[in-house]
Design a protein around this motif. Structure first.
Motif, short mmCIF file in Angstrom:
data_model
loop_
_atom_site.label_atom_id
_atom_site.label_comp_id
_atom_site.label_asym_id
_atom_site.label_seq_id
_atom_site.Cartn_x
_atom_site.Cartn_y
_atom_site.Cartn_z
N ASP A 10 0.80 -1.23 0.00
CA ASP A 10 0.00 0.00 0.00
C ASP A 10 0.83 1.27 0.00
OD1 ASP A 10 -2.37 -1.47 0.05
OD2 ASP A 10 -2.36 -1.58 2.24
N ILE A 11 2.15 1.15 0.12
CA ILE A 11 3.00 2.34 0.18
C ILE A 11 3.23 2.91 -1.21
CG2 ILE A 11 5.31 3.21 0.73
CD1 ILE A 11 5.43 1.25 3.04
N HIS A 12 2.95 4.20 -1.36
CA HIS A 12 3.24 4.93 -2.60
C HIS A 12 4.64 5.55 -2.46
CE1 HIS A 12 -1.06 4.96 -3.95
NE2 HIS A 12 -1.27 4.93 -2.64
N TYR A 13 5.49 5.32 -3.45
CA TYR A 13 6.85 5.85 -3.38
C TYR A 13 6.93 7.19 -4.12
CZ TYR A 13 8.23 1.51 -1.26
OH TYR A 13 8.34 0.46 -0.39
N LEU A 14 7.61 8.14 -3.48
CA LEU A 14 7.62 9.52 -3.93
C LEU A 14 9.00 9.95 -4.43
CD1 LEU A 14 5.79 11.00 -0.81
CD2 LEU A 14 4.72 10.37 -2.99
N SER A 15 9.00 10.73 -5.48
CA SER A 15 10.23 11.36 -5.92
C SER A 15 10.61 12.46 -4.94
CB SER A 15 10.04 11.97 -7.32
OG SER A 15 11.03 12.94 -7.60
N ASN A 56 3.42 17.20 -4.59
CA ASN A 56 2.49 17.13 -5.72
C ASN A 56 2.00 15.70 -5.94
OD1 ASN A 56 2.56 19.85 -6.28
ND2 ASN A 56 4.20 19.68 -7.79
N GLN A 57 2.87 14.73 -5.76
CA GLN A 57 2.45 13.34 -5.92
C GLN A 57 1.43 12.94 -4.85
OE1 GLN A 57 6.83 12.03 -6.41
NE2 GLN A 57 5.69 10.39 -7.39
N ILE A 58 1.62 13.43 -3.63
CA ILE A 58 0.65 13.14 -2.57
C ILE A 58 -0.69 13.80 -2.89
CG2 ILE A 58 0.09 13.54 -0.14
CD1 ILE A 58 3.07 13.31 0.49
N LEU A 59 -0.65 15.03 -3.34
CA LEU A 59 -1.90 15.74 -3.65
C LEU A 59 -2.66 15.05 -4.78
CD1 LEU A 59 -0.70 19.46 -3.42
CD2 LEU A 59 -2.00 18.15 -1.73
N ILE A 60 -1.94 14.48 -5.74
CA ILE A 60 -2.59 13.74 -6.82
C ILE A 60 -3.34 12.53 -6.26
CG2 ILE A 60 -2.14 12.24 -8.81
CD1 ILE A 60 0.12 14.20 -9.58
N GLU A 61 -2.70 11.81 -5.34
CA GLU A 61 -3.35 10.64 -4.74
C GLU A 61 -4.55 11.05 -3.89
OE1 GLU A 61 -2.74 7.53 -5.50
OE2 GLU A 61 -1.16 8.19 -6.86
#
Length: 310
Positions: A283-288, A294-299
């Motif tokens: 379930d972990i989303h990996y971030l640049s 921005n990646q968190i806000l997209i999710e």
């Protein structure tokens, strides 16, 4: 809180040194929410340098919970953390649709997001007796004791991890039944959304960040902090990387340069363990590192649209 959106717990985890604290502050500032620390050592007020606790500026920027709230002599556990966080969350939901839980203590994060088995509180007497098995007989003795009192857990435990072996022994001694019979493995059903994130650094870059942070901690007064708590070195709260090495210097068992190098090495080893734990969680989303918020806000936006359609 909006009628359409369920509250969401945003988990920012990852290996030590990956920049979790600052990302959590930046995101909380943007979302207007508060931060829950999921760090089993930052909860102790006497050791902010050695635990890389949030800075005064970070604490002033966003309300933090479970940072510097206990004394080293206070006992605490993942089970208590689970209960305390679940009690706190309704208050945070009354202020925002979001709350951020930030930290790298694996058991603490799993306790809140997946639930924890109902295990007994360990008395000081039992904890001392279980640890004595290891300190006096070594890991071989601890293995033999565990095999005798809980052969089922013995089959699956990491036999090179003395902490898990001793933990299983003390629970079995306290409960009067094998630890394995108390492990349900059931994932709790939480009445809120959970999104998990971790900053994804290449291994070499992560280790370089860890090395530099150890140097910064030493320059920031880590040795003085360790000296102040040296008399309490027997406490479990100080059984952690950094303090163990500096205590060895104070005991005359290690020279300073070796200790600092050992702190960096052992911190890298701990980071590897965290990465291994993370790989087991799909379930972990990996971030640049360059585009994490921005990646968190997209999710979060995806989650909001999904809930709107339901």
């Amino acid at each position: 809180m909006s009628d359409r959106t369920s509250p969401t717990l945003i988990v920012i985890t990852g290996p030590t040194g990956s920049g979790k604290s600052q990302l959590a502050v930046d995101l909380a500032t943007k979302l207007g929410c508060e931060i829950i620390s999921a760090d089993s050592r930052q909860i102790y007020r006497e050791i902010p340098i050695g635990t890389a606790a949030p800075t005064a500026e970070q604490l002033a920027a966003v309300p933090h919970h479970f940072v510097g709230t206990l004394s080293l002599e206070d006992s605490y556990s993942a089970a208590r953390f689970e209960a305390d966080v679940l009690d706190l969350l309704p208050e945070l939901w009354s202020k925002s649709d979001y709350a951020i839980m930030c930290g790298g203590s694996m058991m603490y994060i799993d306790a809140v997001t997946k639930g924890i088995d109902d295990l007994p509180d360990i008395s000081p007497h039992v904890r001392e007796a279980a640890m004595k098995i290891y300190t006096e007989g070594g890991i071989e003795k601890a293995r033999k004791v565990l095999e005798a009192i809980d052969p089922e857990y013995y089959k699956i435990v990491d036999l090179n991890n003395h902490k898990r072996i001793v933990h299983a022994i003390e629970i079995t001694m306290q409960a009067g039944v094998p630890y394995s019979t108390l492990r349900t493995g059931k994932v709790a059903d939480r009445p809120f959304n959970i999104l998990k994130f971790a900053i994804d650094y290449p291994r070499e870059a992560l280790f370089d960040r860890i090395n530099r942070r150890v140097d910064e901690m030493i320059a920031g007064g880590f040795e003085n902090e360790a000296e102040k708590v040296f008399s309490l070195r027997h406490l479990n709260s100080l059984n952690t990387v950094g303090f163990k090495e500096l205590f060895a210097v104070m005991d005359g068992k290690m020279d300073r340069d070796t200790a600092i190098a050992r702190i960096a090495k052992n911190t890298r080893v701990y980071a590897k363990k965290q990465l291994t734990w993370m790989k087991k969680d799909p379930d972990i989303h990996y971030l640049s590192p360059q585009n994490a918020i921005n990646q968190i806000l997209i999710e979060l936006n995806k989650l909001s649209h999904h809930e709107t359609r339901l």
